[in-house]
Design a protein around this motif. Structure first.
Motif, short mmCIF file in Angstrom:
data_model
loop_
_atom_site.label_atom_id
_atom_site.label_comp_id
_atom_site.label_asym_id
_atom_site.label_seq_id
_atom_site.Cartn_x
_atom_site.Cartn_y
_atom_site.Cartn_z
N THR A 198 0.61 -1.44 0.27
CA THR A 198 0.10 0.29 0.62
C THR A 198 0.60 0.68 0.17
O THR A 198 0.76 2.15 -0.75
N LEU A 199 1.89 1.15 0.73
CA LEU A 199 2.56 2.20 0.70
C LEU A 199 3.34 2.77 -0.50
O LEU A 199 3.84 3.70 -1.31
N VAL A 200 4.01 1.67 -0.78
CA VAL A 200 4.89 1.39 -2.35
C VAL A 200 3.98 1.89 -3.69
O VAL A 200 4.53 2.76 -3.69
N ALA A 201 2.36 1.35 -3.58
CA ALA A 201 1.37 2.15 -4.35
C ALA A 201 1.45 3.15 -4.50
O ALA A 201 1.26 3.91 -6.13
N ARG A 202 1.10 3.57 -3.30
CA ARG A 202 1.03 4.97 -3.20
C ARG A 202 1.77 6.41 -3.51
O ARG A 202 2.36 7.22 -4.54
N HIS B 274 3.69 14.87 5.25
CA HIS B 274 3.22 12.81 5.41
C HIS B 274 2.04 12.19 4.92
O HIS B 274 1.70 13.13 5.27
N THR B 275 1.88 11.81 4.10
CA THR B 275 0.72 11.10 3.26
C THR B 275 0.78 9.39 3.83
O THR B 275 2.07 8.77 3.87
N ILE C 169 -4.57 11.47 4.95
CA ILE C 169 -4.60 10.08 5.57
C ILE C 169 -5.56 10.10 3.99
O ILE C 169 -6.54 10.19 3.79
N MET C 170 -4.91 8.68 2.97
CA MET C 170 -5.28 8.39 1.83
C MET C 170 -6.16 7.60 1.56
O MET C 170 -5.32 6.57 1.26
N TYR D 65 -1.00 -3.61 -6.68
CA TYR D 65 -0.22 -3.10 -7.22
C TYR D 65 1.19 -3.06 -6.83
O TYR D 65 2.32 -2.77 -7.15
N GLY D 66 0.90 -2.43 -5.45
CA GLY D 66 2.66 -2.48 -4.80
C GLY D 66 3.60 -3.22 -4.75
O GLY D 66 4.65 -3.41 -4.99
#
Ligand code: BGC
Length: 447
Positions: free
Chosen positions: A193-197, A385-386, A421-422, A430-431
């Motif tokens: 999730t982190l990588v995808a965003r 920070h996102t 917060i997204m 995806y990540g």
């Protein structure tokens, strides 16, 4: 009577700003302990993955195991953005797939990949890189290897704990005759999730799941990961999988203790048991049973359903909180379906209050934990920070995301504007594909 029982319940579940601050302090201590290799309820697992550059390209398959469904996606990365020509398939996981043997589980995974390849006419001849999202605590030894520490979320397939899950997957893919697929990356769903965003958002440095289970990861300076051998402590940053679901410095109510005692793994995943979708409904059920026994609810008569463990599901909590009718007609209907003959208006209000208390506590624990993670690397919140977040509880539980944001504002005042917060849907798969691209070293590189 009813009022005093509810008041004391309110006190038990209330999480003041002071209490949230003490959770933050507890997190910081446990994070430090985990990073240094000392005993800690936070495993703080190095992932050997950094932030993607955004330039990763190529065709990938990603598989995602860890929630209620098993998902497979194929996609083309075009550098900064994911192409639209991706395919997605979902396979429902049955109890017999997740709770019998590892052999059976991995055969099911490989068999599903085979079906996916066939149905989407992906060539079985060429080389295919696959990213494997495996959302359980894994002791990662490299970007594409790691042993399962323990199952969570009701999974219990035998012969997998302590084994390298990539090796198990590779063997099953070969047995299915699709050994041309190489597993080039292993990732936790939070990491995906982190990588995808962050593929398109440079401020993203935290990834969170609040769904069936809960967890977070964030980007940490490698020099701070003291448990890594000196040779591996290079300059730069790395994503750390916190496994925050196991945080155990929270004040428990007797309902939490009851739930824990009856669970698969007593003593483990205490924060998860207070926050995630797998357990929210059960906590509500235990409280309601207690209120029934005190004759506060349903006139003291317990419908049979309420004696069944796990009967009151997370979706029920959502349905209760979604009821906007003036006479709580939806709650009434839900209770009737659950065997309560004639729920009084008072009963319906109490049921709603119980669901509110449990879910607001979950949101405030999550908020404190998010602020703890952000302030670990940026104590005065000077940077943007996102926080990329996904999961059914965050997305669907009425009022939940709002309560998290409100509590973050309470804790960090004006600086809270720097924390975005997204919702990052399906980022985990995806990540994993992006990480596979990084690992396959097509055109990307780990920073
Ligand atoms: C697992 C984590 C996972 C989380 C969310 C937890 O039970 O231990 O690895 O990230 O669930 O799926």
């Amino acid at each position: 009577m009813s009022l005093s029982a509810l008041k004391s319940l309110g006190r038990d579940f209330e999480l003041s700003k002071k209490k949230m601050r003490s959770i933050i302090r507890g997190f910081h201590l446990e994070m430090d302990n985990g990073l240094s290799g000392r005993t800690s309820s936070l495993k703080m697992i190095p992932t050997y993955v950094g932030r993607p550059t955004g330039r990763e390209k190529g065709k990938y398959i990603a598989i995602d195991l860890g929630g209620t469904n098993f998902r497979i996606v194929s996609l083309t990365l075009k550098g900064r953005g994911v192409s639209s020509d991706h395919h997605v398939m979902k396979f429902a996981l049955r109890k017999r797939d997740i709770a019998s043997t590892g052999k059976r589980l991995f055969k099911f995974l490989a068999g599903s990949v085979k079906t996916f390849i066939k149905e989407n006419r992906i060539s079985r001849l060429g080389h295919i890189d696959l990213g494997f999202t495996f959302s359980f605590p894994v002791n990662q030894t490299g970007i594409a290897s790691g042993t399962l520490v323990m199952w969570t979320k009701g999974f219990s397939a035998s012969g997998v704990e302590g084994r390298d899950v990539v090796a198990l997957l590779k063997r099953s893919l070969e047995e299915e005759g699709i050994g041309n697929i190489s597993v080039t990356a292993l990732a936790n769903d939070t990491v995906g999730t982190l990588v995808a965003r962050s593929y398109s958002d440079r401020d993203c440095d935290v990834g969170i799941i609040i769904g069936t289970g809960t967890n977070a990861c964030y980007i940490e300076a490698i020099r701070k990961v003291r448990k890594l051998k000196a040779g591996r402590r290079k300059p730069g940053a790395m994503i750390i999988n916190m496994e925050w679901g196991n945080f155990n410095k929270l004040k428990l109510t007797r309902y939490d203790r009851q739930l824990d005692k009856k669970s698969d793994k007593p003593g483990a995943q205490m924060l998860e048991k207070m926050v995630s979708g797998m357990y929210l409904g059960e906590t509500c059920r235990l409280i309601m049973k207690d209120l029934i026994s005190k004759k506060v609810l349903f006139g003291g008569i317990s419908p049979a359903e309420f004696n069944k463990e796990m009967f009151f599901k997370g979706e029920f909590v959502s349905q209760v909180l979604a009821d906007r009718t003036h006479n709580l007609a939806q709650i009434k209907a839900l209770l009737r379906r659950s065997g309560v003959k004639d729920p009084s208006p008072e009963d319906r209000k109490i049921v709603r209050r119980v669901c509110e208390l449990v879910s607001i506590r979950a949101a405030r624990i999550s908020a404190a934990a998010i602020v703890a993670v952000v302030t670990k690397t940026d104590p005065s919140i000077r940077r943007k920070h996102t926080v990329a977040i996904d999961g059914s509880v965050y997305e669907k539980l009425p009022g939940f995301s709002g309560k998290i944001k409100e509590a973050i504002r309470e804790l960090s005042g004006r600086s809270s504007g720097k924390i975005r917060i997204m919702l990052t849907k399906n980022g985990s798969g995806y990540g994993a594909a992006i990480i596979a691209a990084v690992a396959a070293n097509k055109r990307g590189s780990v920073r």
